[in-house]
Design a protein around this motif. Structure first.
Motif, PDB file in Angstrom:
ATOM      1  N   GLY A 147      -5.266  11.655  17.335  1.00  0.00           N
ATOM      2  CA  GLY A 147      -4.337  11.187  16.311  1.00  0.00           C
ATOM      3  C   GLY A 147      -4.822   9.927  15.635  1.00  0.00           C
ATOM      4  N   ALA A 148      -5.389   9.000  16.414  1.00  0.00           N
ATOM      5  CA  ALA A 148      -5.872   7.744  15.845  1.00  0.00           C
ATOM      6  C   ALA A 148      -7.025   7.988  14.868  1.00  0.00           C
ATOM      7  CB  ALA A 148      -6.325   6.805  16.961  1.00  0.00           C
ATOM      8  N   LEU A 149      -7.933   8.886  15.215  1.00  0.00           N
ATOM      9  CA  LEU A 149      -9.056   9.179  14.329  1.00  0.00           C
ATOM     10  C   LEU A 149      -8.579   9.786  13.012  1.00  0.00           C
ATOM     11  CD1 LEU A 149     -11.652  10.566  16.893  1.00  0.00           C
ATOM     12  CD2 LEU A 149     -11.874   8.464  15.550  1.00  0.00           C
ATOM     13  N   ILE A 150      -7.595  10.671  13.077  1.00  0.00           N
ATOM     14  CA  ILE A 150      -7.057  11.254  11.843  1.00  0.00           C
ATOM     15  C   ILE A 150      -6.431  10.162  10.980  1.00  0.00           C
ATOM     16  CG2 ILE A 150      -5.300  12.805  10.895  1.00  0.00           C
ATOM     17  CD1 ILE A 150      -5.747  14.595  13.359  1.00  0.00           C
ATOM     18  N   ALA A 151      -5.659   9.275  11.602  1.00  0.00           N
ATOM     19  CA  ALA A 151      -5.011   8.204  10.839  1.00  0.00           C
ATOM     20  C   ALA A 151      -6.052   7.293  10.181  1.00  0.00           C
ATOM     21  CB  ALA A 151      -4.098   7.396  11.759  1.00  0.00           C
ATOM     22  N   LEU A 152      -7.088   6.933  10.918  1.00  0.00           N
ATOM     23  CA  LEU A 152      -8.110   6.042  10.373  1.00  0.00           C
ATOM     24  C   LEU A 152      -8.891   6.713   9.242  1.00  0.00           C
ATOM     25  CD1 LEU A 152      -9.428   4.538  13.723  1.00  0.00           C
ATOM     26  CD2 LEU A 152      -8.270   3.258  11.904  1.00  0.00           C
ATOM     27  N   ALA A 153      -9.266   7.985   9.445  1.00  0.00           N
ATOM     28  CA  ALA A 153     -10.032   8.693   8.416  1.00  0.00           C
ATOM     29  C   ALA A 153      -9.190   8.919   7.162  1.00  0.00           C
ATOM     30  CB  ALA A 153     -10.532  10.025   8.966  1.00  0.00           C
ATOM     31  N   ALA A 154      -7.914   9.288   7.359  1.00  0.00           N
ATOM     32  CA  ALA A 154      -7.042   9.553   6.211  1.00  0.00           C
ATOM     33  C   ALA A 154      -6.777   8.280   5.414  1.00  0.00           C
ATOM     34  CB  ALA A 154      -5.730  10.167   6.696  1.00  0.00           C
ATOM     35  N   ALA A 155      -6.554   7.163   6.116  1.00  0.00           N
ATOM     36  CA  ALA A 155      -6.303   5.891   5.426  1.00  0.00           C
ATOM     37  C   ALA A 155      -7.540   5.410   4.685  1.00  0.00           C
ATOM     38  CB  ALA A 155      -5.848   4.843   6.434  1.00  0.00           C
ATOM     39  N   ARG A 156      -8.703   5.662   5.241  1.00  0.00           N
ATOM     40  CA  ARG A 156      -9.943   5.267   4.579  1.00  0.00           C
ATOM     41  C   ARG A 156     -10.168   6.081   3.308  1.00  0.00           C
ATOM     42  NH1 ARG A 156     -15.575   3.814   6.706  1.00  0.00           N
ATOM     43  NH2 ARG A 156     -14.439   3.284   8.598  1.00  0.00           N
ATOM     44  N   ARG A 157      -9.874   7.377   3.392  1.00  0.00           N
ATOM     45  CA  ARG A 157     -10.114   8.268   2.248  1.00  0.00           C
ATOM     46  C   ARG A 157      -9.055   8.095   1.165  1.00  0.00           C
ATOM     47  NH1 ARG A 157     -11.292  10.416  -1.595  1.00  0.00           N
ATOM     48  NH2 ARG A 157     -12.254  12.448  -1.976  1.00  0.00           N
ATOM     49  N   THR A 187      -6.738  -2.489  11.217  1.00  0.00           N
ATOM     50  CA  THR A 187      -7.125  -1.679  10.066  1.00  0.00           C
ATOM     51  C   THR A 187      -5.932  -1.104   9.305  1.00  0.00           C
ATOM     52  OG1 THR A 187      -9.130  -1.045  11.265  1.00  0.00           O
ATOM     53  CG2 THR A 187      -8.536   0.294   9.349  1.00  0.00           C
ATOM     54  N   LEU A 188      -4.925  -0.664  10.022  1.00  0.00           N
ATOM     55  CA  LEU A 188      -3.792   0.016   9.398  1.00  0.00           C
ATOM     56  C   LEU A 188      -2.609  -0.930   9.241  1.00  0.00           C
ATOM     57  CD1 LEU A 188      -3.997   3.423  11.310  1.00  0.00           C
ATOM     58  CD2 LEU A 188      -5.071   2.765   9.145  1.00  0.00           C
ATOM     59  N   SER A 189      -1.759  -0.651   8.288  1.00  0.00           N
ATOM     60  CA  SER A 189      -0.609  -1.513   8.010  1.00  0.00           C
ATOM     61  C   SER A 189       0.433  -1.398   9.115  1.00  0.00           C
ATOM     62  CB  SER A 189       0.029  -1.119   6.685  1.00  0.00           C
ATOM     63  OG  SER A 189       0.634   0.168   6.784  1.00  0.00           O
ATOM     64  N   PRO A 190       1.258  -2.419   9.298  1.00  0.00           N
ATOM     65  CA  PRO A 190       2.327  -2.337  10.293  1.00  0.00           C
ATOM     66  C   PRO A 190       3.266  -1.154  10.060  1.00  0.00           C
ATOM     67  CG  PRO A 190       2.045  -4.598   9.549  1.00  0.00           C
ATOM     68  CD  PRO A 190       1.203  -3.745   8.655  1.00  0.00           C
ATOM     69  N   GLU A 191       3.473  -0.791   8.797  1.00  0.00           N
ATOM     70  CA  GLU A 191       4.354   0.345   8.499  1.00  0.00           C
ATOM     71  C   GLU A 191       3.754   1.661   8.992  1.00  0.00           C
ATOM     72  OE1 GLU A 191       3.318  -1.852   6.209  1.00  0.00           O
ATOM     73  OE2 GLU A 191       5.152  -3.062   6.089  1.00  0.00           O
ATOM     74  N   THR A 192       2.441   1.736   9.030  1.00  0.00           N
ATOM     75  CA  THR A 192       1.770   2.960   9.478  1.00  0.00           C
ATOM     76  C   THR A 192       1.941   3.184  10.960  1.00  0.00           C
ATOM     77  OG1 THR A 192       0.119   2.835   7.709  1.00  0.00           O
ATOM     78  CG2 THR A 192      -0.489   4.087   9.665  1.00  0.00           C
ATOM     79  N   LEU A 193       1.932   2.108  11.736  1.00  0.00           N
ATOM     80  CA  LEU A 193       1.902   2.200  13.190  1.00  0.00           C
ATOM     81  C   LEU A 193       3.309   2.167  13.764  1.00  0.00           C
ATOM     82  CD1 LEU A 193      -1.090  -0.223  13.803  1.00  0.00           C
ATOM     83  CD2 LEU A 193      -1.132   2.270  13.714  1.00  0.00           C
ATOM     84  N   MET A 194       3.727   3.289  14.316  1.00  0.00           N
ATOM     85  CA  MET A 194       5.055   3.400  14.926  1.00  0.00           C
ATOM     86  C   MET A 194       4.888   3.571  16.431  1.00  0.00           C
ATOM     87  SD  MET A 194       7.006   5.841  12.113  1.00  0.00           S
ATOM     88  CE  MET A 194       8.600   5.655  12.934  1.00  0.00           C
TER      89      MET A 194
END
Length: 387
Positions: A18-28, A105-112
């Motif tokens: 899940g973390a890899l998908i979130a990081l790749a999607a946010a980067r793209r 890397t990700l915004s606070p709103e992204t991380l639940m």
């Protein structure tokens, strides 16, 4: 009042996949609204994930590079009749490093985090506190589905971080020490030198059962350390794991067991190497597939993730055949001979095997020569195999 969170992509499960998908999607797509939903307070659980340099393609290295906590230029293996150093880069990712990179890397709103999930559909996630996440599409990465639908053996382990009171002298990872006493199937010890006085030591078994006796395993790790001459000053973190080794089964039923028509990643999608239980290379590739997709709707994500996982399941019949031979044709105490013979082969073949990319020549090379298991028993095992 319950809150409804709206987003473009919701990912359920904040482990590696899940973390890899979130990081790749946010980067793209940096402007996309993404939610990574995890029931625990921290992302990544309590794990060390390791991989060979050949497991990740050059185009995908930028995704995993920030996550690497430890790196080495080669690794060792050892068996009763064979020892070798392979000149292949080796890397480890820790849960702590994964959690740190996500928060940086990700915004606070992204991380639940601390958000317990009651259920997931193709476009919504229901939380235990009454809140709801509504998305264009949902990907569920919350661990395996119903493993009873697959014909499995098990790779199970306990790992402990050991701090020595002097220099331990281990220069490279010992990825497989199969020279140890054989217990409960094929047993080997795995060692990572995190620094000059810190080792991560894992006692691992290719076993017919998923049961773990942590007290016995802790004692064996202590005995192994003593036999190596390591003086242990203290014991740090520990972890346990039970990974599936797939010989067959009904992939489609397994897929549906994790949520009908819901997109999936990681173990829930059946994305693991059939013989090693290894999931990181597939998780990296799937993360990039999702990130590059122009359609994050629930239906499109389901088709994307299902077709990717189903294709790999079909392509990996060879590895399931080898798993069947290991578990059904070799006596448990003699299983180490299969791996001992394998590690005499070309280093490139070994690397492609772990990455799940064996060529036709590789497969022929693995199967030719004097077999380490009885031929008659191997044929009988393969004739009785399903899937």
């Amino acid at each position: 009042m319950p809150t409804i969170h709206h987003c473009d992509l919701a990912i359920v499960g904040g482990g590696l996949a899940g973390a890899l998908i979130a990081l790749a999607a946010a980067r793209r797509r940096p402007d996309a609204r993404i939610r990574l939903i995890e029931g625990a307070a921290h992302f990544g659980g309590n794990h060390v994930w390791s991989f060979f340099g050949s497991d990740v393609s050059d185009e995908h290295r930028a995704l995993v590079a920030p996550l690497v906590a430890h790196a080495w230029r080669g690794y060792d293996i050892a068996f009763p009749a064979h020892a070798r150093t392979l000149d292949t880069a080796y890397y480890s990712i820790t849960s702590e490093r994964l959690d740190t990179v996500l928060r940086q890397t990700l915004s606070p709103e992204t991380l639940m985090a601390s958000a317990r999930v009651l259920g997931a559909s193709p476009t919504a996630v229901v939380l235990a506190d009454g809140d709801r996440v509504e998305a264009q599409g949902v990907i569920d990465c919350r661990g395996p589905g119903d493993t009873s639908l697959l014909d499995l053996g098990w790779q199970k382990f306990m790992g402990m971080e050991l701090v020595t009171d002097d220099l331990h002298g281990v220069e490279r990872p010992i990825v497989m020490d199969g020279s140890v006493e054989q217990i409960d199937g094929y047993r080997f010890v795995y060692t990572l030198p995190f620094d000059a006085s810190t080792l991560f030591v894992e006692d691992t078994y290719y076993s017919d059962t998923p049961d773990l006796d942590t007290q016995a395993l802790a004692g064996r790790i202590a005995g192994y350390a003593q036999a190596q001459g390591w003086n242990i000053a203290r014991v740090g973190r520990s972890e346990t794991g039970v990974l599936p080794v797939a010989m067959g089964g009904d992939f489609e039923e397994y897929w549906r067991s994790g949520g009908n028509r819901v997109a999936k990643g990681g173990m829930r999608a059946g994305l693991f190497h059939p013989l090693t239980g290894y999931s990181l290379p597939d998780a990296v590739r799937l993360a990039h597939l999702v990130a590059e997709s122009g359609d994050w709707s629930g239906g499109a994500l389901h088709t994307l993730t299902h077709d990717y996982a189903a294709t790999l399941w079909r392509q990996r019949r060879f590895y399931r055949m080898l798993a069947t031979m290991l578990f059904r044709a070799a006596d448990p105490a003699e299983r180490y001979r299969v791996l001992e013979r394998f590690y005499r082969l070309d280093a490139g073949l070994v690397g492609r095997f772990y990455a799940g990319g064996s060529t036709l020549f590789d497969k022929m090379r693995v199967l030719t020569g004097k077999p380490p298991v009885p031929i008659g028993r191997a044929v009988q095992a393969l004739m009785g195999r399903q899937g």
